[in-house]
Write a protein that holds these residues in place. Structure first.
Motif, PDB file in Angstrom:
ATOM      1  N   LEU A 157       0.949  58.819  20.320  1.00 19.91           N
ATOM      2  CA  LEU A 157       0.959  59.823  21.373  1.00 19.91           C
ATOM      3  C   LEU A 157       0.131  59.395  22.573  1.00 19.91           C
ATOM      4  O   LEU A 157       0.469  59.708  23.717  1.00 19.91           O
ATOM      5  CB  LEU A 157       0.439  61.160  20.830  1.00 19.91           C
ATOM      6  CG  LEU A 157       0.587  62.364  21.760  1.00 19.91           C
ATOM      7  CD1 LEU A 157       2.058  62.626  22.041  1.00 19.91           C
ATOM      8  CD2 LEU A 157      -0.066  63.608  21.151  1.00 19.91           C
ATOM      9  N   SER A 158      -0.923  58.634  22.317  1.00 21.62           N
ATOM     10  CA  SER A 158      -1.803  58.208  23.408  1.00 21.62           C
ATOM     11  C   SER A 158      -1.104  57.260  24.378  1.00 21.62           C
ATOM     12  O   SER A 158      -1.543  57.090  25.515  1.00 21.62           O
ATOM     13  CB  SER A 158      -3.057  57.525  22.832  1.00 21.62           C
ATOM     14  OG  SER A 158      -2.676  56.392  22.059  1.00 21.62           O
ATOM     15  N   GLU A 159      -0.011  56.634  23.913  1.00 20.70           N
ATOM     16  CA  GLU A 159       0.684  55.665  24.756  1.00 20.70           C
ATOM     17  C   GLU A 159       1.960  56.230  25.397  1.00 20.70           C
ATOM     18  O   GLU A 159       2.637  55.536  26.144  1.00 20.70           O
ATOM     19  CB  GLU A 159       1.062  54.430  23.922  1.00 20.70           C
ATOM     20  CG  GLU A 159      -0.135  53.687  23.356  1.00 20.70           C
ATOM     21  CD  GLU A 159       0.273  52.523  22.470  1.00 20.70           C
ATOM     22  OE1 GLU A 159      -0.567  52.066  21.691  1.00 20.70           O
ATOM     23  OE2 GLU A 159       1.443  52.086  22.575  1.00 20.70           O
ATOM     24  N   VAL A 160       2.251  57.493  25.096  1.00 19.84           N
ATOM     25  CA  VAL A 160       3.500  58.081  25.574  1.00 19.84           C
ATOM     26  C   VAL A 160       3.544  58.161  27.089  1.00 19.84           C
ATOM     27  O   VAL A 160       4.559  57.843  27.717  1.00 19.84           O
ATOM     28  CB  VAL A 160       3.709  59.478  24.949  1.00 19.84           C
ATOM     29  CG1 VAL A 160       4.818  60.229  25.685  1.00 19.84           C
ATOM     30  CG2 VAL A 160       4.070  59.344  23.482  1.00 19.84           C
ATOM     31  N   GLU A 161       2.441  58.592  27.707  1.00 17.66           N
ATOM     32  CA  GLU A 161       2.429  58.769  29.164  1.00 17.66           C
ATOM     33  C   GLU A 161       2.798  57.470  29.881  1.00 17.66           C
ATOM     34  O   GLU A 161       3.654  57.459  30.773  1.00 17.66           O
ATOM     35  CB  GLU A 161       1.039  59.248  29.617  1.00 17.66           C
ATOM     36  CG  GLU A 161       0.641  60.625  29.136  1.00 17.66           C
ATOM     37  CD  GLU A 161       1.434  61.720  29.811  1.00 17.66           C
ATOM     38  OE1 GLU A 161       1.714  62.733  29.166  1.00 17.66           O
ATOM     39  OE2 GLU A 161       1.806  61.537  30.980  1.00 17.66           O
ATOM     40  N   ASN A 162       2.129  56.391  29.473  1.00 18.79           N
ATOM     41  CA  ASN A 162       2.411  55.094  30.105  1.00 18.79           C
ATOM     42  C   ASN A 162       3.839  54.631  29.813  1.00 18.79           C
ATOM     43  O   ASN A 162       4.508  54.060  30.684  1.00 18.79           O
ATOM     44  CB  ASN A 162       1.424  54.036  29.617  1.00 18.79           C
ATOM     45  CG  ASN A 162       0.028  54.261  30.171  1.00 18.79           C
ATOM     46  OD1 ASN A 162      -0.137  54.875  31.227  1.00 18.79           O
ATOM     47  ND2 ASN A 162      -0.983  53.787  29.456  1.00 18.79           N
ATOM     48  N   ALA A 163       4.308  54.902  28.588  1.00 18.00           N
ATOM     49  CA  ALA A 163       5.657  54.467  28.223  1.00 18.00           C
ATOM     50  C   ALA A 163       6.711  55.188  29.050  1.00 18.00           C
ATOM     51  O   ALA A 163       7.699  54.584  29.491  1.00 18.00           O
ATOM     52  CB  ALA A 163       5.892  54.702  26.730  1.00 18.00           C
ATOM     53  N   VAL A 164       6.503  56.504  29.277  1.00 17.74           N
ATOM     54  CA  VAL A 164       7.457  57.262  30.089  1.00 17.74           C
ATOM     55  C   VAL A 164       7.466  56.738  31.518  1.00 17.74           C
ATOM     56  O   VAL A 164       8.529  56.536  32.128  1.00 17.74           O
ATOM     57  CB  VAL A 164       7.121  58.766  30.063  1.00 17.74           C
ATOM     58  CG1 VAL A 164       7.982  59.516  31.077  1.00 17.74           C
ATOM     59  CG2 VAL A 164       7.342  59.341  28.669  1.00 17.74           C
ATOM     60  N   HIS A 165       6.289  56.510  32.085  1.00 18.99           N
ATOM     61  CA  HIS A 165       6.219  55.999  33.465  1.00 18.99           C
ATOM     62  C   HIS A 165       6.870  54.620  33.571  1.00 18.99           C
ATOM     63  O   HIS A 165       7.609  54.334  34.515  1.00 18.99           O
ATOM     64  CB  HIS A 165       4.763  55.942  33.931  1.00 18.99           C
ATOM     65  CG  HIS A 165       4.630  55.577  35.378  1.00 18.99           C
ATOM     66  ND1 HIS A 165       4.578  54.274  35.809  1.00 18.99           N
ATOM     67  CD2 HIS A 165       4.575  56.356  36.503  1.00 18.99           C
ATOM     68  CE1 HIS A 165       4.486  54.250  37.133  1.00 18.99           C
ATOM     69  NE2 HIS A 165       4.471  55.501  37.572  1.00 18.99           N
ATOM     70  N   ASP A 166       6.597  53.754  32.562  1.00 15.11           N
ATOM     71  CA  ASP A 166       7.191  52.408  32.578  1.00 15.11           C
ATOM     72  C   ASP A 166       8.711  52.477  32.470  1.00 15.11           C
ATOM     73  O   ASP A 166       9.435  51.725  33.136  1.00 15.11           O
ATOM     74  CB  ASP A 166       6.633  51.563  31.428  1.00 15.11           C
ATOM     75  CG  ASP A 166       5.172  51.190  31.643  1.00 15.11           C
ATOM     76  OD1 ASP A 166       4.686  51.341  32.782  1.00 15.11           O
ATOM     77  OD2 ASP A 166       4.526  50.769  30.655  1.00 15.11           O
ATOM     78  N   SER A 167       9.224  53.378  31.613  1.00 16.77           N
ATOM     79  CA  SER A 167      10.676  53.497  31.465  1.00 16.77           C
ATOM     80  C   SER A 167      11.310  54.002  32.752  1.00 16.77           C
ATOM     81  O   SER A 167      12.381  53.536  33.157  1.00 16.77           O
ATOM     82  CB  SER A 167      11.015  54.427  30.300  1.00 16.77           C
ATOM     83  OG  SER A 167      10.605  55.756  30.577  1.00 16.77           O
ATOM     84  N   LEU A 168      10.633  54.970  33.427  1.00 17.79           N
ATOM     85  CA  LEU A 168      11.136  55.473  34.709  1.00 17.79           C
ATOM     86  C   LEU A 168      11.182  54.352  35.742  1.00 17.79           C
ATOM     87  O   LEU A 168      12.147  54.212  36.498  1.00 17.79           O
ATOM     88  CB  LEU A 168      10.256  56.626  35.197  1.00 17.79           C
ATOM     89  CG  LEU A 168      10.717  57.350  36.470  1.00 17.79           C
ATOM     90  CD1 LEU A 168      12.059  58.030  36.244  1.00 17.79           C
ATOM     91  CD2 LEU A 168       9.671  58.368  36.918  1.00 17.79           C
ATOM     92  N   ALA A 169      10.125  53.516  35.752  1.00 18.53           N
ATOM     93  CA  ALA A 169      10.067  52.390  36.691  1.00 18.53           C
ATOM     94  C   ALA A 169      11.172  51.376  36.396  1.00 18.53           C
ATOM     95  O   ALA A 169      11.842  50.879  37.311  1.00 18.53           O
ATOM     96  CB  ALA A 169       8.693  51.714  36.622  1.00 18.53           C
ATOM     97  N   ASN A 170      11.387  51.071  35.102  1.00 24.67           N
ATOM     98  CA  ASN A 170      12.400  50.070  34.728  1.00 24.67           C
ATOM     99  C   ASN A 170      13.806  50.533  35.089  1.00 24.67           C
ATOM    100  O   ASN A 170      14.618  49.761  35.605  1.00 24.67           O
ATOM    101  CB  ASN A 170      12.312  49.775  33.232  1.00 24.67           C
ATOM    102  CG  ASN A 170      11.063  48.992  32.869  1.00 24.67           C
ATOM    103  OD1 ASN A 170      10.506  48.279  33.708  1.00 24.67           O
ATOM    104  ND2 ASN A 170      10.598  49.144  31.643  1.00 24.67           N
TER     105      ASN A 170
END
Length: 748
Positions: A157-170
């Motif tokens: 869960l701690s990595e979800v925020e960054n993962a969502v932002h990275d997926s949006l960027a990709n």
């Protein structure tokens, strides 16, 4: 479609241009290859019509070879050649020419059909290329979503925020958006809240000033999103929803797409992609993949909302896995047993979930692939991510060809492999069929080349029918050629029935080959005859394209089924027929190539007849030339050297033929007349018909006055002029004497 005409003859170029523009094409003309180079850099040319030899320039083959060596693009092209330049046409077709046109009196008649056919082929190829590019883009988009999906599985869960932002960027970078947002709806407070934002480098983020949006300012976006509809505005300037238009125009946005995030019919918000630099076109398939991404975000949102509840209940949270439209599975790293499969895998392979969970990856492979399986598993276990092709077994025993994309993951505390399955069985079958057609097309091209290079005029009809057997898949092929202006037809060759043809005298009482029969009844039966006609059985063609005696033997001896008649035509004139007889249960294959080969045979037959007529015409011309009572010669327009003289010229000027052929026009020009002659000869070169008066020198250095009438011709592949000489010396002397006496009379 824009067509480049490369032609140094302005008259021909203008005629071609008018014809093509009447057909609806855009044209541009170049009279040199240098001009053509410039146009190709500036204009999007899709098709070229190239004259093989431009005056004073390299030939088209050298020009094309130079572009190939320089890695410069070469649009599709049609070659135009002079009469008798078929070998040149073959060279050009090997360089990629789609067709060739002979520059004769039939040029403008054949031009529309050839241009239409080739331009249709080019347009179809462009569409196929665009479709392939779209498919490749979709596959890359799908792979990107797969990677994002895999990265979300069991993500802390701690990595979800960054993962969502990275997926949006990709995703944004992939679709070339300038800014993107994830917005959640708060229906209770009637606002939309911006949760995530991504901006391309050089663009100012707007999250701080764009944090919340009153729903009343969103026009029809809310009701459309509640229905699950994508809001796509290609041109914001023309958008009819005023509040949204005004709010986005102030940021310079030109296009926007907003994809609703739907959870069981409920809209939680949307993900949007803005284009500021230029208007952006999104295809239907891209919009569908956006929906998959929005579903990913929904799963992330739900996970973020209920992660504590999920952790307490111990339920497996599968994020996209279960609902992915592509078959997916997870198997144990050590035992290779399946740990989980999604619904798509269950549907595609036919096993139930319970059956899958008792199996291992080994059970999915045919027995004969055991060694290959061990090698692939070894590679797969050594790589965090891997891609390979394999054969899989369905429950019904069907073997399919698949592409597997794998990733190593942690599944419920176990080291596991996550695989995505792409069934490429139909794709590979289509590719195999395409390769088979390419091989056959190459053979047709090779045969066409041998037709063109044939010098003797003897036609190997057996080879033609043998080739048609190979192309069409027919069991028996006969070729009939029409003679006596279509009043009769003659069987030229039959392939596929062994010694029957050679023994036809013993079997039928006459030699089948070269036997003449009454006119083809099809000519009288059908007003518009199609190039390919299909009949259910041999009885339908008895006495039409095969004589009754032959069809009776074929029917009684062979298990014949479908019969196909392929007309060989030229300029709407039927020259002959291929009769294709198939075994029962078999049908015509490669119909397009069959038509192409039939047309090539038609062109070949016409060429043989044309060459025969040309030889006869040449003999008549030479007789008239050599025996004409007026002096005549032919000279090269570039070197001014004599290429041919007739007997009257030899007798009149006193030079022998050998002497003439070693001379130029300067040798019969008086020295005082040379400056004027040099000026005038340049003007004569490009004129169609020309008349002039000059002084000439005979061998005994007598000056004679002549009238010269000349016409441009092509002689031994050289640009030349044919000259008719009229000696007016006596008339000139009489005129001079008359003028002298008139002057004396006036003086007195």
């Amino acid at each position: 479609m824009k067509i480049l005409i490369i032609e140094d003859d302005a008259g021909i170029a203008e005629l071609v241009r008018f014809e093509l523009e009447d057909l609806g094409y855009e044209t541009v003309w170049a009279n040199t290859f240098v001009d053509a180079e410039r146009i190709l850099e500036e204009v999007d040319v899709k098709l070229m019509l190239i004259d093989y030899k431009l005056a004073g320039e390299e030939n088209a083959g050298d020009w094309l070879q130079r572009r190939i060596k320089s890695n410069l693009p070469i649009p599709a092209f049609i070659m135009s050649t002079g009469q008798g330049d078929e070998r040149v046409a073959v060279e050009m077709m090997k360089l990629g020419a789609r067709d060739y046109l002979v520059k004769d009196s039939m040029l403008m008649t054949r031009l529309p059909e050839v241009i239409k056919r080739v331009s249709n082929d080019v347009e179809n190829e462009m569409k196929l290329k665009q479709a392939d590019e779209l498919i490749q883009k979709q596959l890359k988009f799908t792979q990107l979503l797969m990677n994002i999906s895999t990265s979300f599985i069991n993500l802390p869960l701690s990595e979800v925020e960054n993962a969502v932002h990275d997926s949006l960027a990709n995703i944004s970078r992939f679709v070339n958006a300038d800014q993107s947002y994830i917005v959640y709806y708060d229906f209770k407070n009637q606002i939309a809240t911006l949760d995530y934002e991504w901006s391309k480098e050089g663009f100012t983020p707007r999250k701080e000033i764009y944090q919340t949006i009153p729903m009343e300012k969103m026009d029809n976006w809310i009701p459309r999103h509640l229905k699950g509809e994508v809001v796509y505005v290609y041109d914001v300037n023309k958008y009819d929803q005023q509040n949204v238009r005004d709010s986005v125009l102030k940021y310079g946005i030109k296009s926007v797409i907003a994809i609703p995030m739907m959870d069981n019919g409920k809209c939680l918000g949307y993900v949007s992609f803005d284009s500021i630099c230029e208007n952006h076109v999104y295809s239907e398939s891209e919009q569908q993949l956006f929906k998959v991404f929005s579903q990913l975000l929904i799963n992330i949102y739900k996970r973020r909302q209920y992660v504590e509840e999920i952790r307490q209940s111990g339920e497996k949270y599968r994020l996209l896995f279960e609902h992915n439209p592509e078959p997916m599975a997870i198997f144990d790293y050590d035992t290779l047993k399946f740990l989980e499969v999604n619904d798509a895998a269950i549907t595609h392979y036919g096993y139930s979930r319970e059956e899958f969970l008792t199996m291992s990856i080994k059970d999915m492979r045919p027995v004969e692939d055991e060694t290959l399986l061990k090698n692939n598993i070894g590679k797969l276990l050594k790589s965090n991510q891997f891609r390979l092709t394999a054969r899989h077994l369905k429950k019904n025993g069907e073997i399919i060809q698949v592409e597997l994309t794998s990733s190593q993951i942690n599944w419920n505390g176990k080291k596991a492999i996550h695989i995505l399955v792409n069934d490429v069985t139909e794709k590979n079958i289509a590719q195999d069929k395409l390769q088979e057609k390419r091989d056959i097309l190459k053979k047709v091209l090779d045969e066409s080349t041998s037709f063109i290079q044939l010098q003797s005029g003897d036609i190997n009809y057996d080879k033609i029918t043998d080739m048609m057997v190979e192309i069409s898949g027919a069991y028996i092929v006969a070729f009939n050629q029409y003679v006596n202006n279509g009043a009769e037809y003659m069987t030229k060759s039959v392939s596929g029935i062994g010694d029957f043809v050679r023994n036809s005298i013993n079997i039928l009482g006459f030699n089948l080959i070269e036997k003449k029969w009454k006119a083809d009844p099809f000519v009288n039966t059908f007003k518009e005859r199609t190039s390919i006609q299909v009949f259910s059985g041999i009885q339908d063609v008895v006495g039409k394209v095969l004589p009754k005696s032959v069809t009776q033997i074929i029917e009684s001896t062979f298990n014949s089924g479908q019969v196909v008649v392929v007309s060989t035509c030229y300029n709407n004139q039927v020259l002959g027929d291929f009769v294709l007889i198939f075994n029962k249960g078999r049908e015509l294959k490669n119909s397009e190539i069959v038509k192409l080969f039939s047309n090539q045979v038609g062109l070949f037959l016409v060429r043989i007849e044309t060459e025969k007529a040309m030889r006869e015409s040449e003999e008549k011309y030479r007789y008239l030339f050599e025996n004409n009572p007026q002096p005549m010669w032919i000279y090269d327009v570039d070197s001014l050297s004599f290429l041919e003289v007739n007997n009257a010229a030899i007798n009149h000027y006193g030079f022998s033929r050998k002497e003439f052929l070693s001379m130029t026009l300067f040798d019969i020009c008086p020295p005082d007349d040379i400056p004027e002659f040099v000026k005038s000869i340049a003007n004569i070169k490009d004129k169609k018909d020309h008349f002039t008066r000059r002084r000439h020198l005979t061998k005994n250095e007598e000056i004679i006055y002549v009238e010269l009438t000349s016409t441009p011709i092509l002689y031994d592949s050289r640009n030349a002029r044919h000259v008719l000489v009229n000696d007016v010396t006596k008339r000139k002397k009489m005129e001079d004497e008359l003028n002298r006496k008139m002057s004396e009379l006036l003086d007195n």
